[in-house]
Motif scaffolding. Structure first.
Motif, short mmCIF file in Angstrom:
data_model
loop_
_atom_site.label_atom_id
_atom_site.label_comp_id
_atom_site.label_asym_id
_atom_site.label_seq_id
_atom_site.Cartn_x
_atom_site.Cartn_y
_atom_site.Cartn_z
N THR A 337 0.82 -1.21 0.00
CA THR A 337 0.00 0.00 0.00
C THR A 337 0.85 1.26 0.00
O THR A 337 0.33 2.36 -0.25
CB THR A 337 -0.95 -0.01 1.21
N GLN A 404 -5.65 2.98 0.79
CA GLN A 404 -6.31 1.71 0.52
C GLN A 404 -7.23 1.83 -0.68
O GLN A 404 -7.20 1.00 -1.60
CB GLN A 404 -7.12 1.26 1.74
N SER A 430 -7.68 -6.27 1.14
CA SER A 430 -6.79 -5.39 1.89
C SER A 430 -6.50 -5.99 3.26
O SER A 430 -7.42 -6.46 3.94
CB SER A 430 -7.41 -4.01 2.08
#
Length: 510
Positions: A337, A404, A430
């Protein structure tokens, strides 16, 4: 007028001094002649500056001396019996006490110790000088076992399917003390159903957190955390006696309350009463079905937190072993990320610069000028707090998505197309350290064309469960590198808030 009033009062000062002398003489007759003195340092003074001062008692000792299981212990004044016991390394079971909490509710009553022949809860009882404390007598063990048995009688026996199985503090105590299985209250109590019929035992209205009151042991950890640590005052204790239970303000559903779903109550719950609304089983089914292209993204904090979840020392960084573990689970691609964090810094920096130019008159707009200061929108819990408690600050929030969601949008809309995949054929999972990310991914604006930017959000704990369920020893795996989505990120430098602001400001300055 004030000067005249003061002048008038001064004429009574000699009379007041004579009265003080009389009081001091009377006290001398009762307390002894040594208390009467004209010295300014004496215990009773008759000077015009100090009319009367009572003798101060000697200061209490600042150190307490107690005995714990035969060992002499010295500890600061104000310490609890629990502090004295743990100072020598002796064991006392606790359920309501937690090292992160500023105070101890003293609600569970399993930390009982013998103090001079009396049973006292160690966590909330102040130690006193000369106390003799015993933690291992037969009576102490009998009382603790009885308390745990009563708690077990009001607790479901569904450990094998519980999300915290193997990580449950209550389960550990039941095993350690070999607590007997008594009949369940619902089976022997005629009015149990009546007493619980007006209470909602299950609340899964939130995509982030779920509540199961049947598992609640009423330790109040979550309430203390919500009130004293987070300052949200969303959770509270309702009713009294056997009807006492935790709930949200006005006993509404979680989703209708002002809860920002930060997950701190979940992190301190000793059982499974409060837990993240888990998705790891659905993700596991997709991984095993091989119907979709499975993509994982991991937040920077996960590479550290996952170590504790798999039995490594706190602070251990196992980034590349974690990547290898995700691939063993069946993920086709594993992204960092951090790449999207760089995108967020660029977008927020550009937006801040645009707002500054509008405020300085260097640019013009047909619409209203966005206000300053501008706040980041990276944290979904912070965004929820603004929306519920400070709606007047909503215009100050950046319009940018969080890292995200930025990575999710890029994976589905750009990366998938480059590799020849349809967005609906890609499942993006995620791995995040925050339960609020679950809610963020479900917001209606976080998707388009019938698909979500992020399909599932797992917490670090859920990733640990996936590793344990699949018998993957993450720490023993060889190191593997992240896949490259569309470029190289700057690394986890921006994960600290101050560093994030520094990098954003640096971009604006340049």
């Amino acid at each position: 007028m004030q000067t005249l009033a003061m002048h008038g009062a001064l004429q009574y000062l000699p009379m007041l001094q004579q009265a003080t002398q009389a009081v001091a003489t009377a006290a001398c007759g009762r307390l002894g002649p040594k208390l009467l003195s004209t010295s300014p340092n004496s215990s009773i003074s008759t000077s015009s500056n100090t009319l009367l001062s009572v003798a101060q008692p000697a200061e209490a000792p600042q150190t307490l001396r107690v005995t714990v299981n035969g060992h002499p212990v010295e500890l600061p004044k104000g310490s609890s019996l629990y502090d004295a016991v743990t100072q020598i390394g002796a064991y006392v079971p606790v359920l309501c006490k937690h090292p992160r909490l500023p105070n101890t509710p003293g609600a569970c009553r399993v930390c009982m110790v013998d103090v001079d022949g009396r049973m006292k809860p160690a966590c909330c009882t102040p130690a006193y000088d000369g106390a003799v404390i015993n933690t291992d007598t037969d009576e102490v063990r009998h009382v603790i076992t009885g308390t745990l048995a009563l708690l077990r009688a009001n607790h479901p026996e569904d450990c094998m399917s519980c999300d915290v199985n193997g990580k449950c503090e209550f389960q550990d105590l039941i095993n350690r003390y070999q607590v007997p299985k008594w009949p369940k209250l619902r089976e022997v109590s005629d009015d149990y159903i009546e007493h619980t019929s007006h209470t909602t035992l299950y609340d899964q209205s939130s995509p982030a957190i779920k509540l199961d009151l049947e598992k609640c042991i009423k330790c109040s950890r979550c309430v203390t955390t919500c009130e004293e640590v987070q300052g949200m005052n969303v959770l509270g204790m309702f009713n009294r006696g056997r009807d006492r239970h935790i709930g949200f303000v006005h006993e509404s559903d979680l989703e209708l309350s002002k809860c920002i779903e930060c997950g701190q109550c979940v992190s301190v719950c000793p059982v499974g009463a409060l837990s993240e609304n888990t998705s790891w089983r659905e993700v596991l089914s997709l991984l095993q079905s091989k119907r979709k292209i499975m993509v994982a993204q991991t937040a920077p904090a996960v590479r550290v937190a996952i170590g504790e979840e798999v039995g490594l020392p706190p602070g251990a960084i196992e980034t590349h072993q974690m990547v290898a573990g995700l691939r063993q689970l069946g993920f086709d691609y594993v992204f960092d990320t951090d790449f999207a964090a760089d995108l967020t810094i660029m977008e927020e920096g550009t937006e801040l610069l645009h707002r500054l130019k509008l405020a300085w008159g260097l640019e013009k707009t047909d619409g209203p000028v966005p206000p300053l200061p501008m706040f980041t929108s990276c944290c979904p819990a912070w965004v929820s707090l603004v929306e519920t408690d400070y709606p007047e600050l909503i215009p100050n929030l950046s319009s940018c998505k969080s890292p995200q969601q930025m990575l999710g949008a890029n994976v589905k809309a750009v990366w998938a197309e480059r590799l020849g995949y349809k967005p609906e054929d890609v499942c993006l999972v995620s791995i995040m350290p925050c339960t609020a990310k679950k809610h963020e991914a479900k917001r209606p604006e976080m998707g388009r064309g019938g698909y979500r930017d992020v399909d599932y959000v797992l917490t670090t704990r859920e990733l640990g469960r996936l590793f344990r369920f699949n018998k993957i020893n993450m720490a023993a795996l060889p190191k593997e590198q992240y896949d490259n989505p569309m470029g190289t990120g700057s690394g986890p430098y921006e994960t600290c808030t101050s560093n994030w602001i520094e990098m954003c400001t640096s971009l604006v300055y340049k």
